[in-house]
Write a protein that holds these residues in place. Structure first.
Motif, PDB file in Angstrom:
ATOM      1  N   ALA A 143      25.060  27.846  43.390  1.00 43.21           N
ATOM      2  CA  ALA A 143      24.126  26.992  44.133  1.00 43.21           C
ATOM      3  C   ALA A 143      22.679  27.333  43.794  1.00 43.21           C
ATOM      4  CB  ALA A 143      24.359  27.163  45.640  1.00 43.21           C
ATOM      5  N   ARG A 144      21.848  26.278  43.794  1.00 42.88           N
ATOM      6  CA  ARG A 144      20.400  26.399  43.643  1.00 42.88           C
ATOM      7  C   ARG A 144      20.007  27.109  42.344  1.00 42.88           C
ATOM      8  NH1 ARG A 144      21.791  28.345  48.336  1.00 42.88           N
ATOM      9  NH2 ARG A 144      21.043  30.445  47.827  1.00 42.88           N
ATOM     10  N   THR A 145      20.679  26.794  41.264  1.00 42.34           N
ATOM     11  CA  THR A 145      20.381  27.441  39.979  1.00 42.34           C
ATOM     12  C   THR A 145      20.121  26.442  38.866  1.00 42.34           C
ATOM     13  OG1 THR A 145      22.725  27.535  39.364  1.00 42.34           O
ATOM     14  CG2 THR A 145      21.814  29.447  40.561  1.00 42.34           C
ATOM     15  N   GLY A 146      20.168  25.150  39.135  1.00 36.24           N
ATOM     16  CA  GLY A 146      19.962  24.171  38.075  1.00 36.24           C
ATOM     17  C   GLY A 146      21.128  24.047  37.129  1.00 36.24           C
ATOM     18  N   GLY A 147      22.323  24.423  37.579  1.00 37.29           N
ATOM     19  CA  GLY A 147      23.508  24.219  36.763  1.00 37.29           C
ATOM     20  C   GLY A 147      24.172  25.468  36.231  1.00 37.29           C
ATOM     21  N   GLN A 148      23.736  26.641  36.663  1.00 34.96           N
ATOM     22  CA  GLN A 148      24.407  27.869  36.218  1.00 34.96           C
ATOM     23  C   GLN A 148      25.855  27.889  36.707  1.00 34.96           C
ATOM     24  OE1 GLN A 148      22.359  31.459  37.263  1.00 34.96           O
ATOM     25  NE2 GLN A 148      20.421  30.812  36.324  1.00 34.96           N
ATOM     26  N   ARG A 149      26.755  28.460  35.870  1.00 38.96           N
ATOM     27  CA  ARG A 149      28.171  28.562  36.223  1.00 38.96           C
ATOM     28  C   ARG A 149      28.660  29.976  35.947  1.00 38.96           C
ATOM     29  NH1 ARG A 149      27.643  24.803  32.580  1.00 38.96           N
ATOM     30  NH2 ARG A 149      29.138  25.697  31.110  1.00 38.96           N
ATOM     31  N   MET A 150      29.513  30.461  36.842  1.00 43.38           N
ATOM     32  CA  MET A 150      30.164  31.741  36.610  1.00 43.38           C
ATOM     33  C   MET A 150      31.589  31.477  36.150  1.00 43.38           C
ATOM     34  SD  MET A 150      30.941  34.974  39.182  1.00 43.38           S
ATOM     35  CE  MET A 150      29.216  35.428  39.332  1.00 43.38           C
ATOM     36  N   VAL A 151      31.992  32.124  35.066  1.00 45.82           N
ATOM     37  CA  VAL A 151      33.331  31.977  34.508  1.00 45.82           C
ATOM     38  C   VAL A 151      34.040  33.324  34.642  1.00 45.82           C
ATOM     39  CG1 VAL A 151      34.674  31.282  32.496  1.00 45.82           C
ATOM     40  CG2 VAL A 151      32.391  30.300  32.873  1.00 45.82           C
ATOM     41  N   VAL A 152      35.211  33.303  35.250  1.00 43.46           N
ATOM     42  CA  VAL A 152      35.968  34.535  35.481  1.00 43.46           C
ATOM     43  C   VAL A 152      37.372  34.365  34.913  1.00 43.46           C
ATOM     44  CG1 VAL A 152      36.786  36.199  37.183  1.00 43.46           C
ATOM     45  CG2 VAL A 152      34.677  34.919  37.619  1.00 43.46           C
ATOM     46  N   TYR A 153      37.805  35.346  34.111  1.00 44.66           N
ATOM     47  CA  TYR A 153      39.131  35.329  33.498  1.00 44.66           C
ATOM     48  C   TYR A 153      40.052  36.319  34.195  1.00 44.66           C
ATOM     49  CZ  TYR A 153      37.219  32.699  29.548  1.00 44.66           C
ATOM     50  OH  TYR A 153      36.648  31.734  28.766  1.00 44.66           O
ATOM     51  N   GLN A 154      41.351  36.002  34.165  1.00 45.99           N
ATOM     52  CA  GLN A 154      42.339  36.930  34.686  1.00 45.99           C
ATOM     53  C   GLN A 154      43.668  36.701  33.976  1.00 45.99           C
ATOM     54  OE1 GLN A 154      43.581  36.077  38.806  1.00 45.99           O
ATOM     55  NE2 GLN A 154      42.312  34.237  38.681  1.00 45.99           N
ATOM     56  N   ALA A 155      44.591  37.634  34.170  1.00 39.86           N
ATOM     57  CA  ALA A 155      45.913  37.538  33.566  1.00 39.86           C
ATOM     58  C   ALA A 155      46.964  37.815  34.635  1.00 39.86           C
ATOM     59  CB  ALA A 155      46.058  38.541  32.422  1.00 39.86           C
ATOM     60  N   LYS A 156      48.170  37.366  34.392  1.00 41.47           N
ATOM     61  CA  LYS A 156      49.259  37.653  35.319  1.00 41.47           C
ATOM     62  C   LYS A 156      49.494  39.153  35.349  1.00 41.47           C
ATOM     63  CE  LYS A 156      51.745  33.265  34.881  1.00 41.47           C
ATOM     64  NZ  LYS A 156      53.027  32.611  34.513  1.00 41.47           N
ATOM     65  N   PRO A 157      49.696  39.715  36.570  1.00 44.44           N
ATOM     66  CA  PRO A 157      49.893  41.161  36.691  1.00 44.44           C
ATOM     67  C   PRO A 157      51.135  41.635  35.942  1.00 44.44           C
ATOM     68  CG  PRO A 157      49.412  40.161  38.830  1.00 44.44           C
ATOM     69  CD  PRO A 157      49.666  39.039  37.882  1.00 44.44           C
ATOM     70  N   ASP A 158      51.028  42.853  35.443  1.00 43.81           N
ATOM     71  CA  ASP A 158      52.170  43.535  34.810  1.00 43.81           C
ATOM     72  C   ASP A 158      52.727  42.752  33.617  1.00 43.81           C
ATOM     73  OD1 ASP A 158      52.010  45.578  36.801  1.00 43.81           O
ATOM     74  OD2 ASP A 158      53.123  44.271  38.167  1.00 43.81           O
ATOM     75  N   THR A 159      51.855  42.207  32.824  1.00 44.00           N
ATOM     76  CA  THR A 159      52.262  41.475  31.618  1.00 44.00           C
ATOM     77  C   THR A 159      51.510  42.031  30.420  1.00 44.00           C
ATOM     78  OG1 THR A 159      50.515  39.812  31.854  1.00 44.00           O
ATOM     79  CG2 THR A 159      52.633  39.354  32.965  1.00 44.00           C
TER      80      THR A 159
END
Length: 286
Positions: free
Chosen positions: A257-273
């Motif tokens: 919010a209130r950033t002019g279009g900034q985005r946070m991208v977060v990656y993850q994987a299935k546990p124990d793989t």
């Protein structure tokens, strides 16, 4: 260096260019029309075919495509969208460009701010060992935690003003082999760039980025001309990472919010793989 002409061909309107690009993507067979005889000069629908399918005159549609008619009604826009087989983001883009052509959409997008809030930086660090980063409206890399930096090897060797994720995909030797399949990944990235450009098609920053990629990458030029649009909200990506090997990760994209279009991208994987083991290998070892 580059000008807005690198983003938009001279003459006409962005609405007309979009209609031409999408018309070329629909075959007569897909539209339920007979193939006919003789050599077709266009790979998709002819103007008269699209006009008939949408229930408008050929003259009206021609003027619309050439930028001489700039005020189509919502009913005409919906009819064109049906004929062009548009839905979701591609349908919304047609509405947005019609609003721009008519002059009804005049409020510019907020100017992007490359400053990342301190609270956001703390959040990035707290998310480790999950790879996470923050990008601007046009996917310039603004900040990342350590695993996020390791996820995109080589990007950080570039000067800050060149650290653009789409640019990385097309112009960096690692970016061209990091993702599997590469073509699908870059097509989504270009479609997203088209989508976030939106009403901001006169942005010098966008013009410079697109101009450079059109000049240096035939692959980008080919995909850019498709005029696909897609807002990115998450999904999955497969990597062939030079340090940790193959892995498949899911990701979420959150608009700040209130950033002019900034985005946070977060990656993850299935546990124990094996994917999680590879992902955790991106984090610095104590």
């Amino acid at each position: 260096m580059t000008t807005d002409s690198t983003v938009k061909a001279p003459g006409g309107t962005e609405l007309g260019r979009y209609l031409r690009a999408r018309r070329a993507r629909v075959t007569p067979a897909e539209a339920g029309l007979p193939a006919g005889t003789g050599l077709r000069r266009t790979p998709g629908l002819r103007r008269e075919e699209l006009a008939t399918l949408a229930g408008v005159s050929v003259d009206y549609y021609t003027r619309l495509e050439r930028g001489r008619e700039n005020n189509p009604s919502p009913a005409v826009i919906d009819a064109l969208a049906r004929a062009l087989r548009l839905s979701g983001d591609t349908h919304e883009r047609l509405y947005e460009l019609a609003e721009l052509a008519s002059g009804r959409l005049t409020e510019p997008h907020p100017t992007a701010d490359d400053t990342v809030r301190a609270s956001t930086l703390r959040m990035l660090e707290a998310l480790a060992p999950l790879p996470a980063y923050v990008v601007s409206r046009y996917s310039y890399m603004l900040a990342a935690n350590a695993p996020g930096k390791a996820l995109l090897p080589g990007l950080w060797d570039w000067p800050a003003e060149q650290r653009n994720v789409t640019r990385y995909l097309f112009l960096h030797p690692v970016g061209r082999v990091l993702y599997r399949p590469w073509e699908e990944t870059v097509a989504t990235s270009v479609a997203h760039l088209r989508a976030v450009g939106g009403a901001d098609t006169d942005s010098p920053r966008l013009a410079n980025l697109v101009g450079e990629l059109l000049l240096k990458s035939p692959d980008f030029a080919r995909i850019w001309e498709r005029y696909d649009v897609c807002e990115r909200g998450g999904g999955s990506k497969s990597f062939d990472h030079p340090e940790v090997g193959a892995m498949a990760l899911t990701y979420e994209v959150m608009t700040l919010a209130r950033t002019g279009g900034q985005r946070m991208v977060v990656y993850q994987a299935k546990p124990d793989t094996p994917d999680e083991k590879a992902m955790l290998g991106l984090a610095p070892q104590d």
